[in-house]
Design a protein around this motif. Structure first.
Motif, mmCIF file in Angstrom:
data_model
loop_
_atom_site.group_PDB
_atom_site.id
_atom_site.type_symbol
_atom_site.label_atom_id
_atom_site.label_comp_id
_atom_site.label_asym_id
_atom_site.label_seq_id
_atom_site.Cartn_x
_atom_site.Cartn_y
_atom_site.Cartn_z
ATOM 1 N N ILE A 1 9.894 -34.943 -20.471
ATOM 2 C CA ILE A 1 10.645 -36.155 -20.808
ATOM 3 C C ILE A 1 12.093 -36.001 -20.348
ATOM 4 O O ILE A 1 12.679 -36.916 -19.756
ATOM 5 N N ALA A 2 12.665 -34.819 -20.601
ATOM 6 C CA ALA A 2 14.050 -34.565 -20.170
ATOM 7 C C ALA A 2 14.159 -34.634 -18.647
ATOM 8 O O ALA A 2 15.114 -35.197 -18.106
ATOM 9 N N ASP A 3 13.173 -34.073 -17.956
ATOM 10 C CA ASP A 3 13.157 -34.114 -16.493
ATOM 11 C C ASP A 3 13.127 -35.554 -15.978
ATOM 12 O O ASP A 3 13.836 -35.909 -15.035
ATOM 13 N N ASP A 4 12.293 -36.372 -16.610
ATOM 14 C CA ASP A 4 12.176 -37.777 -16.196
ATOM 15 C C ASP A 4 13.466 -38.537 -16.486
ATOM 16 O O ASP A 4 13.834 -39.452 -15.735
ATOM 17 N N LEU A 5 14.140 -38.164 -17.546
ATOM 18 C CA LEU A 5 15.412 -38.799 -17.880
ATOM 19 C C LEU A 5 16.502 -38.376 -16.890
ATOM 20 O O LEU A 5 17.309 -39.199 -16.444
ATOM 21 N N LEU A 6 16.484 -37.096 -16.532
ATOM 22 C CA LEU A 6 17.477 -36.591 -15.571
ATOM 23 C C LEU A 6 17.357 -37.276 -14.219
ATOM 24 O O LEU A 6 18.330 -37.363 -13.467
ATOM 25 N N THR B 1 7.881 -43.721 -15.371
ATOM 26 C CA THR B 1 8.179 -42.704 -16.364
ATOM 27 C C THR B 1 8.728 -43.390 -17.623
ATOM 28 O O THR B 1 8.910 -44.610 -17.659
ATOM 29 N N LEU B 2 8.994 -42.589 -18.648
ATOM 30 C CA LEU B 2 9.269 -43.159 -19.970
ATOM 31 C C LEU B 2 10.439 -44.155 -20.007
ATOM 32 O O LEU B 2 10.310 -45.216 -20.653
ATOM 33 N N PRO B 3 11.565 -43.899 -19.347
ATOM 34 C CA PRO B 3 12.649 -44.894 -19.416
ATOM 35 C C PRO B 3 12.235 -46.265 -18.883
ATOM 36 O O PRO B 3 12.644 -47.302 -19.430
ATOM 37 N N THR C 1 14.779 -42.634 -24.815
ATOM 38 C CA THR C 1 14.015 -41.541 -24.205
ATOM 39 C C THR C 1 14.587 -40.195 -24.625
ATOM 40 O O THR C 1 13.836 -39.256 -24.924
ATOM 41 N N ARG C 2 15.905 -40.112 -24.682
ATOM 42 C CA ARG C 2 16.548 -38.863 -25.118
ATOM 43 C C ARG C 2 16.166 -38.541 -26.559
ATOM 44 O O ARG C 2 15.906 -37.380 -26.895
ATOM 45 N N ARG C 3 16.106 -39.573 -27.415
ATOM 46 C CA ARG C 3 15.707 -39.338 -28.815
ATOM 47 C C ARG C 3 14.273 -38.825 -28.890
ATOM 48 O O ARG C 3 13.965 -37.952 -29.705
ATOM 49 N N MET D 1 14.283 -35.198 -28.094
ATOM 50 C CA MET D 1 14.806 -34.421 -29.228
ATOM 51 C C MET D 1 13.764 -34.269 -30.334
ATOM 52 O O MET D 1 13.685 -33.221 -30.983
ATOM 53 N N GLU D 2 12.946 -35.302 -30.546
ATOM 54 C CA GLU D 2 11.889 -35.209 -31.562
ATOM 55 C C GLU D 2 10.871 -34.130 -31.189
ATOM 56 O O GLU D 2 10.386 -33.384 -32.049
ATOM 57 N N TRP D 3 10.553 -34.040 -29.899
ATOM 58 C CA TRP D 3 9.612 -33.003 -29.457
ATOM 59 C C TRP D 3 10.236 -31.620 -29.565
ATOM 60 O O TRP D 3 9.544 -30.635 -29.866
ATOM 61 N N VAL D 4 11.539 -31.519 -29.332
ATOM 62 C CA VAL D 4 12.236 -30.249 -29.531
ATOM 63 C C VAL D 4 12.105 -29.794 -30.981
ATOM 64 O O VAL D 4 11.825 -28.620 -31.259
ATOM 65 N N THR D 5 12.297 -30.722 -31.906
ATOM 66 C CA THR D 5 12.179 -30.395 -33.331
ATOM 67 C C THR D 5 10.767 -29.920 -33.666
ATOM 68 O O THR D 5 10.582 -28.953 -34.424
#
Length: 332
Positions: free
Chosen positions: A217-222, A245-247, A293-295, A298-302
């Protein structure tokens, strides 16, 4: 989230595991050799030596050590994981017709598609030889299933990537296949080879799965808000390649009829004009989909960090915790 990290967690892991990583790199060099086909080590070396973080094999070494392993089969498993990863990258670049990877020309551009596909096949075969050498049927099952899931995820992405009917559930299925499957296999295999209790093996799978989802997800956001010199990709490559992608999925879900027609033209039909990327970014800004998308990341990080609580309290566990933070810290 933790305070801003002064040293990158993957660098801390690499330093902690330096001797084992050196053994992995030596094994990779040995096993990517070919007596009869010199192109195999040429193509493999181009990608293997391109400066990747070796994150996946490090996860196998780290989780094996975290669970108290003292043998050397984790080195073979780490090399296996890296070979599977490298093979999928070679195949992906052919499928995506990519010209750049990690800021360098791709193997298919330097050589040709045939070489990339066949060398990828060779690395898959090498990875299975290494798995068998560990003597663990359970590990063979984990990594064989991951290999099948990765291929399945890539095929699903190929059919879903430009289809506006692709929703967040399908996107997650693709991500779990093409990215998270190898993360979770890498972490789970480390626990299995160490003979860890089943609760810990399950926790390692959950950590790897959530870390892999957050990473993708972070990669797709970047792709839409990253620094191209840092990512090795041009901003908006996914848009130009018509990848949902997600965004974008979040923007399509809220689109007016006029906006949907724009997405239909640019993504489904692939008719893109100058200024379309800027308009796409404006629509994502309108619906705040980059922040959303960033949120999600972060949820997956948690989730990844929560899974670690079932594992031994050890400095490596803290590094794995911080590594999950870093996945999203890249977005700051």
């Amino acid at each position: 989230m933790n305070q801003v990290l002064t040293q990158k967690p993957h660098d801390m892991l690499a330093a902690t595991l330096s001797n084992e990583m050196a053994a992995v790199n030596t094994l990779i060099q040995t096993r990517m050799a070919s007596e009869h086909a010199p192109r195999i080590p040429e193509v493999t070396a181009h990608l293997v030596e391109a400066g990747g973080k070796r994150l996946r094999p490090m996860l196998t070494l780290a989780t094996a050590r975290l669970c108290g392993y003292s043998g050397d089969n984790h080195v073979k498993l780490a090399a296996t994981v890296e070979f599977i990863h490298t093979a999928t990258l070679l195949h992906d670049d052919v499928v995506d017709e990519s010209g750049q990877r990690r800021g360098r020309p791709t193997a298919n551009l330097l050589w040709d598609n045939k070489s990339s596909v066949l060398v990828g096949d060779y690395l898959f075969a090498r990875s299975f030889q290494l798995m068998v050498e560990t003597g663990s049927l359970r590990v063979l099952d984990i990594l064989a299933n991951a290999s099948a899931t990765i291929a399945e995820g890539e095929v699903l992405q190929m059919t879903a990537a430009s289809d506006l009917a692709t929703d967040e559930a399908i996107y997650l299925q693709v991500v779990r296949g093409k990215t998270a499957a190898l993360f979770s296999a890498a972490t789970q295999a480390g626990g299995v080879i160490a003979g860890a209790p089943e609760t810990q093996v399950d926790a390692l799978f959950a950590y790897g799965d959530a870390l892999g989802v957050a990473f993708q997800i972070a990669d797709d956001l970047l792709d839409y808000q990253g620094d191209s010199t840092a990512t090795g990709k041009n901003v908006g490559d996914d848009f130009r390649e018509r990848k949902l992608t997600l965004p974008v999925i979040k923007a399509v879900a809220q689109a007016t009829a006029e906006e949907r027609a724009f997405w239909m033209r640019t993504i489904e039909k692939g008719r893109q004009d100058e200024g379309d990327l800027n308009h796409a970014l404006a629509l994502m800004d309108k619906y705040d989909t980059l922040s959303a998308t960033r949120r999600d990341a972060m949820e997956w990080v948690t989730k990844a960090q929560d899974a670690l609580t079932a594992l031994p309290n050890d400095p490596i566990r803290q590094m794995l915790h911080d590594l999950a933070d870093y996945v999203v810290a890249r977005l700051a």
